[in-house]
Enzyme design. Structure first.
Site, PDB file in Angstrom:
ATOM      1  N   ARG A  71       6.858  -4.242 -41.427  1.00 38.34           N
ATOM      2  CA  ARG A  71       7.076  -3.258 -40.306  1.00 38.34           C
ATOM      3  C   ARG A  71       6.152  -2.078 -40.864  1.00 38.34           C
ATOM      4  O   ARG A  71       6.184  -1.622 -41.988  1.00 38.34           O
ATOM      5  CB  ARG A  71       8.628  -2.782 -40.190  1.00 38.34           C
ATOM      6  N   ALA A  72       5.223  -1.654 -39.908  1.00 39.25           N
ATOM      7  CA  ALA A  72       4.205  -0.773 -40.289  1.00 39.25           C
ATOM      8  C   ALA A  72       4.722   0.601 -40.582  1.00 39.25           C
ATOM      9  O   ALA A  72       4.387   1.307 -41.446  1.00 39.25           O
ATOM     10  CB  ALA A  72       3.115  -0.596 -39.044  1.00 39.25           C
ATOM     11  N   HIS A 178      -4.255   0.054 -40.411  1.00 39.53           N
ATOM     12  CA  HIS A 178      -2.876   0.566 -39.457  1.00 39.53           C
ATOM     13  C   HIS A 178      -2.403   1.559 -40.523  1.00 39.53           C
ATOM     14  O   HIS A 178      -1.936   1.150 -41.863  1.00 39.53           O
ATOM     15  CB  HIS A 178      -2.116  -0.608 -39.591  1.00 39.53           C
ATOM     16  N   TYR A 194      -0.726   7.019 -35.357  1.00 36.62           N
ATOM     17  CA  TYR A 194      -1.379   5.793 -35.289  1.00 36.62           C
ATOM     18  C   TYR A 194      -2.554   5.891 -34.038  1.00 36.62           C
ATOM     19  O   TYR A 194      -3.502   5.269 -34.587  1.00 36.62           O
ATOM     20  CB  TYR A 194      -0.487   4.716 -34.312  1.00 36.62           C
ATOM     21  N   HIS A 223      -3.828  -0.885 -31.369  1.00 35.92           N
ATOM     22  CA  HIS A 223      -3.781  -0.167 -30.276  1.00 35.92           C
ATOM     23  C   HIS A 223      -4.945   0.241 -29.453  1.00 35.92           C
ATOM     24  O   HIS A 223      -5.345   1.461 -29.254  1.00 35.92           O
ATOM     25  CB  HIS A 223      -3.023   1.271 -30.840  1.00 35.92           C
ATOM     26  N   GLU A 284       1.939  -6.114 -30.179  1.00 37.90           N
ATOM     27  CA  GLU A 284       3.027  -5.218 -31.296  1.00 37.90           C
ATOM     28  C   GLU A 284       4.442  -5.091 -30.799  1.00 37.90           C
ATOM     29  O   GLU A 284       4.826  -4.039 -31.127  1.00 37.90           O
ATOM     30  CB  GLU A 284       2.283  -3.911 -31.463  1.00 37.90           C
ATOM     31  N   ARG A 290       9.466   0.129 -26.476  1.00 38.82           N
ATOM     32  CA  ARG A 290      10.212  -0.973 -26.146  1.00 38.82           C
ATOM     33  C   ARG A 290      10.907  -1.054 -24.880  1.00 38.82           C
ATOM     34  O   ARG A 290      11.698  -2.146 -24.475  1.00 38.82           O
ATOM     35  CB  ARG A 290      11.643  -1.289 -27.230  1.00 38.82           C
TER      36      ARG A 290
END
Lengths: 342, 342
Positions: A71-72, A178, A194, A223, A284, A290
């Site tokens: 997880r970034a 990232h 980001y 992205h 992603e 979400r």
């Protein structure tokens, strides 16, 4: 085959986060520090989190293989020192490697690095080697700002980073650029930090001549490349002012963009501006956004729908974006798939 | 009428830069510090720099009026203390006011503020008042990061900034959110810092509820809104995750974007995604990208060509972008134009 080059294990069992919180508490109070062996997750725990989340979505949306990394936002390289990052990276990479072994047809690992602010990048090499040699990692995630929003490291074109690049070239693996969580209150992590990092990295690469030193080095800017495609004219113009070659010649043999752009007009811009050979399918999911878009009735991050709906792309171009480009940019992925007869 | 809401005096006589260099030298060595009266520029000096540059381009490209402010990259609020910024802002604003008096049909002033890192924003109020009351400034430029790339100020939604907002509301003037030179080597000034600041500001405004406290406050986010329109789906989705109202309701009564996007696909995306009522014509010429685009044979920053060539916009919508929106967002501009019978 549809390859999603940008997935993180955002749904790991809660025990992982609990262990990390104890590790962070242990920075101030060593008596509270957990042992690595305190973290116990069964294969069933892991299976459950994947089957009900990423794999369920992959089946529903119709993608086949995901390049999967820790997880970034949890990398949080700014927390603690190198030893803290090193222990944490080892745990996260091992966990991702377990996912990939449990679901060998669906997940291929990419590694996070034990970066730490002010610490030389070469300290990350042993973890990188382990992940490639033992876990079969096909790429790394490289954080251009391990400080978490204070930007205290040199630009990516600086020799500071060369030890990492030398290993990447040796192993023929790309890096996704990232960042992780922002600890600067100015920058929302997924809404500003980001995207800014993507834009920043792209401009650093324009300013420098990194690919003269490393002609085969490859970066994926996630992205959708941050702001770069939207301001492509600005970047072409700035390269021109800086007396650099045209972007195609200066960068596009080495720099690639993913499709994590969460609406149709954005994807249409990306595919109109950036050569198809430089675009790699990604979602992603399950990540920053979400929800379901009320304008479409589908998840914002169901990016395959935007590619499918594109009227600009031919079927052959979609095939490049879905699969062919990923096999070319990630040769170890290609080899792993071929070894499975795919 | 075509109103360009984003112009800076980037072509000021060289004496200005020479004086500034002496002022900077004087920070370390007070004996080297110049007096304000040492800076001498005749009306003819000023006329020459405008007639051969901005005004020549306005005539050539077909725009009528420019909202004109001091050169953004020269604001450099990170240099010296408040007194240094205060003296410098006063000089730059007075100079722009002279331009506007010399060419009253073509230029209307916007003010820079004497911001300084760590200094309370209310210290900027006297300069703001002077510029509006004496020079007829119709807007201000507000730097969200006076540190020049270290981002040490609170987000724009913080009460820290409220004294400025109270004056803006009182005077009914908008602020363009515009950073200055980056002194962080990670961020190229016009290729990364400017665009990142736009993106950052937009996300800060999503996170907060600033316009509940200031329902008539208006911000212009330059450079086409940074990355925001390209990632509009991401921002709609993040607002949704943060339980904010839809962007139209949450921000679009108060936040506007200019057209400083230097290629046709970028402008097409902007006008496809953002409501026409929120788009204001601008070029920021003669600015960051001064070259000729070999793909079109025209200047990158000749943004009117992209609006003209748009097949998405009706003539009435182009009129909104060129003039009507600017008169609405900058009521003091509208009043000044009407006072001249325009």
């Amino acid at each position: 085959m549809i390859i999603d080059i940008h997935g993180h294990y955002t749904t790991a069992p809660k025990a992982l986060e609990a262990w990390r919180n104890r590790q962070i508490a242990g920075i101030q109070d060593p008596s509270a520090a957990p042992k690595v062996s305190d973290l116990v997750m069964t294969d069933d725990d892991i299976r459950e989190t994947i089957e009900s989340n990423q794999l369920a979505q992959m089946r529903l949306r119709g993608s086949d293989v995901t390049i999967f990394s820790p997880r970034a936002s949890f990398m949080a390289h700014h927390i603690g020192d190198f030893q803290v990052s090193s222990t944490w990276a080892a745990i996260c990479n091992e966990l991702v490697s377990r996912v990939c072994r449990l679901f060998p047809g669906h997940f291929v690992p990419a590694a996070m690095l034990p970066q730490s602010p002010g610490v030389a990048p070469e300290t990350c090499i042993p973890e990188l080697i382990k992940c490639v040699d033992q876990y079969g990692a096909v790429a790394i995630n490289l954080n251009p700002d391990p400080s978490g929003g204070h930007w205290t490291s040199p630009p990516l074109t600086d020799r500071h980073w060369y030890p990492i690049y030398e290993r990447m070239v040796e192993y023929d693996i790309p890096a996704m650029i990232h960042v992780s969580t922002s600890c600067n209150p100015c920058f929302h992590t997924t809404g500003a930090h980001y995207i800014n990092a993507d834009t920043t990295a792209f401009m650093q690469l324009i300013q420098g001549d990194l690919f003269k030193d490393f002609p085969t080095l490859r970066f994926v800017i996630p992205h959708g490349g941050g702001a770069a495609p939207y301001h492509w004219g600005r970047y072409r113009g700035l390269a021109q002012e800086l007396k650099k070659p045209k972007l195609a010649e200066h960068l596009l043999g080495n720099v690639f963009f993913d499709t994590c752009v969460y609406h149709q007009p954005g994807i249409d811009l990306l595919t109109r501006v950036v050569p198809v050979a430089n675009i790699l399918f990604a979602s992603e999911m399950i990540g920053a956004v979400r929800g379901v878009d009320p304008e479409t009735g589908h998840n914002y991050d169901d990016t395959k729908r935007y590619i499918e709906a594109s009227t600009q792309l031919t079927a052959a171009q979609k095939q490049q974006i879905y699969e062919d480009n990923a096999r070319r940019v990630y040769p170890r992925l290609d080899a792993a798939l071929k070894a499975k007869g795919k």
